[in-house]
Design an enzyme around this catalytic site. Structure first.
Site, PDB file in Angstrom:
ATOM      1  N   TYR A 148       1.240  -6.725  -2.577  1.00  0.00           N
ATOM      2  CA  TYR A 148       2.584  -7.298  -2.409  1.00  0.00           C
ATOM      3  C   TYR A 148       2.485  -8.796  -2.133  1.00  0.00           C
ATOM      4  O   TYR A 148       2.789  -9.276  -1.031  1.00  0.00           O
ATOM      5  CB  TYR A 148       3.323  -6.584  -1.280  1.00  0.00           C
ATOM      6  CG  TYR A 148       3.842  -5.209  -1.649  1.00  0.00           C
ATOM      7  CD1 TYR A 148       3.195  -4.414  -2.588  1.00  0.00           C
ATOM      8  CD2 TYR A 148       4.989  -4.703  -1.063  1.00  0.00           C
ATOM      9  CE1 TYR A 148       3.660  -3.160  -2.922  1.00  0.00           C
ATOM     10  CE2 TYR A 148       5.472  -3.445  -1.388  1.00  0.00           C
ATOM     11  CZ  TYR A 148       4.800  -2.680  -2.325  1.00  0.00           C
ATOM     12  OH  TYR A 148       5.277  -1.440  -2.655  1.00  0.00           O
ATOM     13  N   TYR A 168       2.965   1.563 -13.018  1.00  0.00           N
ATOM     14  CA  TYR A 168       2.457   1.978 -11.713  1.00  0.00           C
ATOM     15  C   TYR A 168       0.954   2.200 -11.748  1.00  0.00           C
ATOM     16  O   TYR A 168       0.227   1.826 -10.828  1.00  0.00           O
ATOM     17  CB  TYR A 168       3.175   3.251 -11.250  1.00  0.00           C
ATOM     18  CG  TYR A 168       4.321   2.977 -10.309  1.00  0.00           C
ATOM     19  CD1 TYR A 168       4.226   3.232  -8.954  1.00  0.00           C
ATOM     20  CD2 TYR A 168       5.514   2.441 -10.791  1.00  0.00           C
ATOM     21  CE1 TYR A 168       5.281   2.987  -8.095  1.00  0.00           C
ATOM     22  CE2 TYR A 168       6.573   2.183  -9.947  1.00  0.00           C
ATOM     23  CZ  TYR A 168       6.454   2.454  -8.593  1.00  0.00           C
ATOM     24  OH  TYR A 168       7.503   2.188  -7.728  1.00  0.00           O
ATOM     25  N   VAL A 206      32.637  -8.069  -4.858  1.00  0.00           N
ATOM     26  CA  VAL A 206      32.840  -8.859  -6.080  1.00  0.00           C
ATOM     27  C   VAL A 206      33.286  -7.912  -7.180  1.00  0.00           C
ATOM     28  O   VAL A 206      32.617  -6.914  -7.479  1.00  0.00           O
ATOM     29  CB  VAL A 206      31.562  -9.608  -6.474  1.00  0.00           C
ATOM     30  CG1 VAL A 206      31.743 -10.297  -7.834  1.00  0.00           C
ATOM     31  CG2 VAL A 206      31.200 -10.635  -5.407  1.00  0.00           C
ATOM     32  N   THR A 259       9.989  -1.216  -5.312  1.00  0.00           N
ATOM     33  CA  THR A 259       9.138  -1.824  -4.294  1.00  0.00           C
ATOM     34  C   THR A 259       9.841  -3.036  -3.685  1.00  0.00           C
ATOM     35  O   THR A 259      10.667  -3.697  -4.332  1.00  0.00           O
ATOM     36  CB  THR A 259       7.791  -2.291  -4.878  1.00  0.00           C
ATOM     37  OG1 THR A 259       8.014  -3.304  -5.863  1.00  0.00           O
ATOM     38  CG2 THR A 259       7.028  -1.129  -5.487  1.00  0.00           C
TER      39      THR A 259
END
Length: 554
Positions: A73, A186, A235, A510
């Site tokens: 990450y 993945y 919105v 993620t």
């Protein structure tokens, strides 16, 4: 130049992680004035799908959990290095998370449970040669050949009986009808984790639930810079400027309605900071006119749209109609080309739904029983999956407390079922029709704790089911063009972020994906040559590939 910066405004549609991250990048990397950053959110709370709410009296709930990973990450960790920890003065949120995780490492001892209650040995992936060949071929197959293909179109039926499938499916929430292209991404992105999928050692834990651990520190950081939060502000449309070039995209107006929070949601009672973000405007309808240098960043789709919660005696409702984020996305795709196609993602709720449940109890009797059964203290294990359960049920027991306002004498854990339309093995009802009590009853039978069910139930404060019609929408079978680019072709001041835009090589569902899309959007709209941190190419590293090869033949 200073005056131009002062007059420039940024409008984020949606109050999830992508918008909050984008606001941080504007402030951190471009010295953007906080009061000129406006976040428009239809709910009365920020965070999007990063949630964690509740009270000791009514019980706690997490609709889901987003897996973190220390190795992969890249932009997520960089972002949270900027955000000060609220629990550990002098540390960043990144430092705090990694310190906690290193002190509480994950090593699941009971990843898969057989129907007789025995813990399975899952060192072997269970592949045959056909499975190995198909998986290897998928990892190198060009994505252009995978449009509109499902996982079950690629693999033989045997693949779906392997230990690998049971573990990979439930770790990431894949379905047999999910896009095989997403599985490919993945496998390439998480190849580092493939060799340890049976223990989930790569899972990185936050100290508390993700709302308390991630969203609250982000929000307080932005509040210190006077960012303008507009909650309960939906919105309803975006107008583009008419130009000679029909492909040119310039946002000129944002239409909104105030005060129409979505049914079936709850305010977060465990964070006092929400009171600072109440809307001060009295008008119900409104229009924002963007100036020449203003920018607009839209989170196009939300996996927790139309979620609903039940309780111990009440099933959650299934409310798939008119998901608001998708409805707005549909409106703008009718106005301009190149903005993606929401239909594959939000047009099949029977394929995209699953249901979770959160158990709150006084005392730790049940957690002690699970600890003895799994040989994992709370927080050291990971998903426990009952592979033969008709609901494909899994549970996770986090380190306690999991909420900042959780008393010492209370414990919580979370679970989910991937097949909510199927009738339970012990409670003879579809999961979608079950109360929280019935879900816990089904679980206790799978654990073979039914003899102590009465004593366990006496301690229960609440079991809260959460039905999410679109939680798996991002994995839907689709063509490449269905996902819009972060900066659509011809855009001058408009970007699209979140889980439904296209980022080559990266994987959806993620935290990293939300953060990466936000960073890319801000850098491009600001005309900067700053670089977004790239995907780490573990799928090109010989030692990682060798471990993966050994795992395939275990």
């Amino acid at each position: 130049m200073a005056k131009e910066k002062c007059d420039r405004h940024a409008y984020f549609i949606g109050g999830g992680l992508a918008s909050l991250a984008g606001a941080v990048y504007l402030i951190r990397d471009f010295a953007f004035k906080g009061e000129n950053i406006h976040i428009l959110e239809s709910l009365d709370i920020l965070g999007g799908s990063n949630d964690g709410i509740g009270t000791p009296k009514e019980g706690f709930v997490c609709r889901g959990g987003r897996m973190l990973n220390e190795e992969t990450y890249e932009n997520f960790w960089d972002l949270f290095h900027t955000i000060p920890s609220l629990e550990r003065p002098g540390l960043s949120v990144t430092d705090e998370i990694l310190e906690f995780d290193h002190a509480h490492p994950t090593h699941a001892n009971a990843r898969l449970i057989d129907k007789d209650g025995s813990v399975l040995d899952v060192m072997s992936m269970g592949f045959d040669n056909s499975d190995r060949m198909k998986l290897t071929k998928l990892m190198v197959e060009p994505e252009r050949n995978l449009d509109n293909l499902r996982i079950r179109d690629w693999f033989s039926p045997h693949f779906f009986t392997t230990n690998f499938w049971y573990m990979w499916q439930t770790t990431f929430a894949f379905q047999e009808w999910s896009s095989v292209c997403e599985l490919k991404r993945y496998m390439n992105r998480m190849i580092y984790e493939f060799s340890r999928i049976q223990t989930l050692e790569g899972v990185t834990r936050t100290r508390f639930n993700q709302y308390d651990s991630l969203i609250v520190p982000l929000k307080m950081y932005l509040e210190d810079f006077n960012v303008d939060f507009n909650l309960k502000c939906t919105v309803t449309d975006i107008d583009f400027k008419n130009t000679e070039d029909p492909e040119e995209i310039i946002v000129r107006r944002i239409h909104y309605v105030r005060g129409n929070g979505k049914a079936g949601t709850k305010s977060n009672d465990n964070s006092k900071t929400d009171s600072k973000t109440e809307n001060k405007a009295e008008s119900k309808n409104g229009v924002i006119n963007l100036k020449k240098k203003d920018i607009c960043i839209f989170t196009c789709g939300c996996i927790t749209d139309n979620s609903d919660e039940g309780d111990f005696k009440t099933p959650a409702r299934y409310l798939p109609d008119n998901p608001p984020s998708a409805d707005l996305w549909r409106k703008i795709t009718a106005k301009k080309p190149g903005l993606g196609n929401p239909e594959p993602f939000f047009g099949h709720p029977d394929e995209t739904k699953w249901e979770s449940f959160t158990v709150t109890s006084n005392g730790d009797k049940l957690l002690q029983m699970i600890e003895k059964y799994s040989r994992n203290v709370p927080g050291s294990g990971a998903l426990m999956t009952f592979k033969d359960s008709s609901w494909r049920m899994s549970i996770v027991v986090a380190a306690q407390p999991h909420f900042k306002n959780q008393p010492e004498n209370q414990t919580i854990f979370w679970g989910y079922g991937l097949y909510p339309d199927r009738v339970g093995d012990y409670v003879k009802k579809p999961m979608i029709d079950c109360t929280g009590e019935e879900m816990l009853t089904e679980l206790l039978h799978h654990l073979h704790f039914e003899d102590e069910a009465d004593d366990i139930m006496k301690d229960v404060v609440n079991v809260i089911p959460s039905m999410m019609p679109y939680v798996d929408a991002l994995f839907q079978c689709r063509a490449k063009a269905d996902r819009p680019k972060v900066i659509p072709k011809g855009s001058r001041n408009f970007a699209m972020v979140g889980q439904f835009v296209e980022l080559p090589k990266d994987m959806v569902f993620t935290e990293e994906y939300s953060v990466r899309t936000a960073r890319y959007a801000v850098y491009k709209l600001m005309g900067s040559d700053k670089k977004v941190l790239p995907v780490t190419p573990y799928n090109k590293q010989p030692e990682v590939l060798l471990r993966a090869l050994n795992t395939m033949y275990r």
